[in-house]
Scaffold this motif. Structure first.
Motif, PDB file in Angstrom:
ATOM      1  N   UNK A   6       0.830  -1.199   0.000  1.00  0.00           N
ATOM      2  CA  UNK A   6       0.000   0.000   0.000  1.00  0.00           C
ATOM      3  C   UNK A   6       0.866   1.252   0.000  1.00  0.00           C
ATOM      4  N   UNK A   7       2.007   1.148   0.682  1.00  0.00           N
ATOM      5  CA  UNK A   7       2.882   2.304   0.883  1.00  0.00           C
ATOM      6  C   UNK A   7       4.312   1.901   0.573  1.00  0.00           C
ATOM      7  N   UNK A   8       5.029   2.809  -0.082  1.00  0.00           N
ATOM      8  CA  UNK A   8       6.477   2.656  -0.254  1.00  0.00           C
ATOM      9  C   UNK A   8       7.162   3.767   0.522  1.00  0.00           C
ATOM     10  N   UNK A   9       8.112   3.404   1.364  1.00  0.00           N
ATOM     11  CA  UNK A   9       8.934   4.397   2.064  1.00  0.00           C
ATOM     12  C   UNK A   9      10.299   4.453   1.403  1.00  0.00           C
ATOM     13  N   UNK A  10      10.704   5.664   1.027  1.00  0.00           N
ATOM     14  CA  UNK A  10      12.011   5.880   0.406  1.00  0.00           C
ATOM     15  C   UNK A  10      12.912   6.549   1.433  1.00  0.00           C
ATOM     16  N   UNK A  11      13.999   5.879   1.769  1.00  0.00           N
ATOM     17  CA  UNK A  11      14.956   6.406   2.746  1.00  0.00           C
ATOM     18  C   UNK A  11      16.277   6.637   2.031  1.00  0.00           C
ATOM     19  N   UNK A  12      16.658   7.886   1.967  1.00  0.00           N
ATOM     20  CA  UNK A  12      17.902   8.292   1.313  1.00  0.00           C
ATOM     21  C   UNK A  12      19.010   8.305   2.358  1.00  0.00           C
ATOM     22  N   UNK A  13      20.176   7.768   2.048  1.00  0.00           N
ATOM     23  CA  UNK A  13      21.268   7.784   3.012  1.00  0.00           C
ATOM     24  C   UNK A  13      22.599   8.038   2.324  1.00  0.00           C
ATOM     25  N   UNK A  64      23.266  11.929  -5.935  1.00  0.00           N
ATOM     26  CA  UNK A  64      22.313  12.649  -6.784  1.00  0.00           C
ATOM     27  C   UNK A  64      21.656  13.817  -6.060  1.00  0.00           C
ATOM     28  N   UNK A  65      22.020  14.013  -4.796  1.00  0.00           N
ATOM     29  CA  UNK A  65      21.369  15.048  -4.008  1.00  0.00           C
ATOM     30  C   UNK A  65      20.059  14.540  -3.434  1.00  0.00           C
ATOM     31  N   UNK A  66      19.473  15.344  -2.552  1.00  0.00           N
ATOM     32  CA  UNK A  66      18.206  14.941  -1.936  1.00  0.00           C
ATOM     33  C   UNK A  66      17.119  14.790  -2.996  1.00  0.00           C
ATOM     34  N   UNK A  67      17.060  15.719  -3.927  1.00  0.00           N
ATOM     35  CA  UNK A  67      16.018  15.670  -4.957  1.00  0.00           C
ATOM     36  C   UNK A  67      16.208  14.479  -5.879  1.00  0.00           C
ATOM     37  N   UNK A  68      17.387  14.324  -6.451  1.00  0.00           N
ATOM     38  CA  UNK A  68      17.630  13.246  -7.405  1.00  0.00           C
ATOM     39  C   UNK A  68      17.551  11.874  -6.778  1.00  0.00           C
ATOM     40  N   UNK A  69      18.062  11.730  -5.550  1.00  0.00           N
ATOM     41  CA  UNK A  69      18.005  10.441  -4.878  1.00  0.00           C
ATOM     42  C   UNK A  69      16.583  10.008  -4.592  1.00  0.00           C
ATOM     43  N   UNK A  70      15.751  10.943  -4.128  1.00  0.00           N
ATOM     44  CA  UNK A  70      14.354  10.605  -3.886  1.00  0.00           C
ATOM     45  C   UNK A  70      13.609  10.317  -5.185  1.00  0.00           C
ATOM     46  N   UNK A  71      13.958  11.019  -6.243  1.00  0.00           N
ATOM     47  CA  UNK A  71      13.346  10.714  -7.543  1.00  0.00           C
ATOM     48  C   UNK A  71      13.609   9.269  -7.947  1.00  0.00           C
ATOM     49  N   UNK A  72      14.820   8.809  -7.717  1.00  0.00           N
ATOM     50  CA  UNK A  72      15.181   7.432  -8.063  1.00  0.00           C
ATOM     51  C   UNK A  72      14.326   6.449  -7.264  1.00  0.00           C
ATOM     52  N   UNK A  73      14.183   6.701  -5.965  1.00  0.00           N
ATOM     53  CA  UNK A  73      13.381   5.820  -5.131  1.00  0.00           C
ATOM     54  C   UNK A  73      11.909   5.855  -5.488  1.00  0.00           C
ATOM     55  N   UNK A 179       9.537  13.668 -16.038  1.00  0.00           N
ATOM     56  CA  UNK A 179       9.611  12.442 -15.263  1.00  0.00           C
ATOM     57  C   UNK A 179      10.140  12.614 -13.859  1.00  0.00           C
ATOM     58  N   UNK A 180      10.464  13.848 -13.453  1.00  0.00           N
ATOM     59  CA  UNK A 180      11.016  14.103 -12.122  1.00  0.00           C
ATOM     60  C   UNK A 180       9.938  14.632 -11.191  1.00  0.00           C
ATOM     61  N   UNK A 181       9.825  14.051 -10.007  1.00  0.00           N
ATOM     62  CA  UNK A 181       8.917  14.566  -8.985  1.00  0.00           C
ATOM     63  C   UNK A 181       9.543  15.786  -8.322  1.00  0.00           C
ATOM     64  N   UNK A 182      10.717  15.616  -7.735  1.00  0.00           N
ATOM     65  CA  UNK A 182      11.479  16.742  -7.204  1.00  0.00           C
ATOM     66  C   UNK A 182      12.366  17.297  -8.321  1.00  0.00           C
ATOM     67  N   UNK A 183      12.565  18.583  -8.328  1.00  0.00           N
ATOM     68  CA  UNK A 183      13.398  19.220  -9.344  1.00  0.00           C
ATOM     69  C   UNK A 183      14.862  18.949  -9.022  1.00  0.00           C
TER      70      UNK A 183
END
Length: 330
Positions: A6-13, A64-73, A179-183
């Protein structure tokens, strides 16, 4: 076969915090089989994780930075709801259920967050959503103030901080660009503000759910001179870019206050002989001048041309101390 989550959690580290394992353990306890847990590992060397905590580990091979890493997830996510969770944040029991219920009960809500508490001072709020102060700086509402009551009603806020938040995937897909959620051009700082602007412009709203809680360590002052200079450059530069995207044709009316705040910060940095901050401010201006043509747009603002938030939760409750109230990232 395991049912779809139901939910996906994306954790960037980046592998720098001892809280990564507690962060993942808390999410796993919250979601159980309903939650898909994706770790985006941007560390220089692969991070070693306890077995069974993460469903997938994505390693882009570079930061990829906070934006790019979260986009990948987010692109790899299977859940209809997507959580972004910093690796130095630990959600408290009930967090996921409360935010999921809030989005289920409000079909026009794109995102929800709870009260993020300071890890070392849990009686105080780290942030209760995003708003604007009178200088057109995006701030964490309620930062440093006593946390609101657990029984408080849901409130509409300008946007949610991607530090610990839950998004409706349908809404994110509808406002994605290229295709990017975060810029990804923003890299870090103001990327969640800019996303909140696009969501509002598309007619979505954001919710604060006071009963949902998470504890956040934060590390805004971490790093050497180079890291701190880069942080200031991104903060000062991205502020202009996000405001331009948010305010449309009214952006030019915001510039006098924005410039006044920057000049005040510049004077304070000079008085303290803070060369790192001085260089960061100058670098931020150069960054803004270079990228502004990509962000300035015509048309109506997606937020009121006054420093406020929706509903009763207004910025009068926010400490107006310049960058002390800026959205923070590890």
């Amino acid at each position: 076969m395991r049912p779809p989550p139901d939910v996906t959690a994306v954790v960037l580290t980046a592998g720098r915090t001892p809280l990564l394992t507690p962060c993942l353990e808390a999410l796993r306890r919250e979601g159980g089989t309903r939650l898909e847990l994706i770790v985006v590992d941007q560390a220089e060397s692969p991070v070693r994780l306890p077995a069974g905590l993460a469903d997938r580990v994505l390693r882009p091979g570079r930061n990829l930075g906070f934006a790019g890493g979260n986009n990948l997830g987010i692109a790899a996510a299977a859940g209809e709801l997507v959580a972004t969770v910093n690796d130095d944040a630990v959600v408290e029991p009930g967090w996921l259920g409360l935010l999921s219920a809030a989005l289920a009960s409000d079909p026009r809500a794109a995102a929800a967050q709870g009260v993020n508490l300071m890890l070392d001072r849990p009686a105080l709020a780290d942030g209760c959503g995003l708003g604007w102060n009178r200088w057109w700086q995006a701030v964490q509402l309620g930062h440093g103030l006593p946390a609101p009551d657990l029984g408080g009603e849901r409130r509409a806020v300008f946007g949610v901080s991607a530090t610990v938040a839950l998004y409706r995937r349908q809404a994110l897909a509808g406002v994605a660009r290229r295709g990017e959620v975060f810029d990804a051009r923003l890299h870090a700082y103001y990327e969640d503000v800019e996303l909140a602007c696009r969501l509002r412009h598309a007619g979505w709203r954001a919710l604060l759910v006071p009963a949902a809680r998470a504890r956040h360590a934060g590390s805004a002052s971490a790093g050497g001179k180079t890291a701190r200079r880069k942080r200031w450059r991104l903060v000062y530069g991205n502020r202009y870019l996000a405001t331009a995207r948010c305010q449309g044709g009214r952006f030019w009316r915001c510039l006098p206050r924005m410039a006044a705040r920057d000049l005040l910060d510049l004077a304070q940095a000079a008085r303290r002989a803070d060369g790192v901050r001085l260089a960061g401010i100058a670098g931020g201006w150069a960054r803004a001048l270079r990228l502004l043509p990509l962000y300035v747009r015509r048309g109506a603002a997606c937020a009121p041309c006054a420093p406020c938030t929706d509903g009763a939760f207004v910025t009068e409750a926010v400490p107006d101390e310049g960058l002390a109230a800026e959205p923070r990232r590890p």
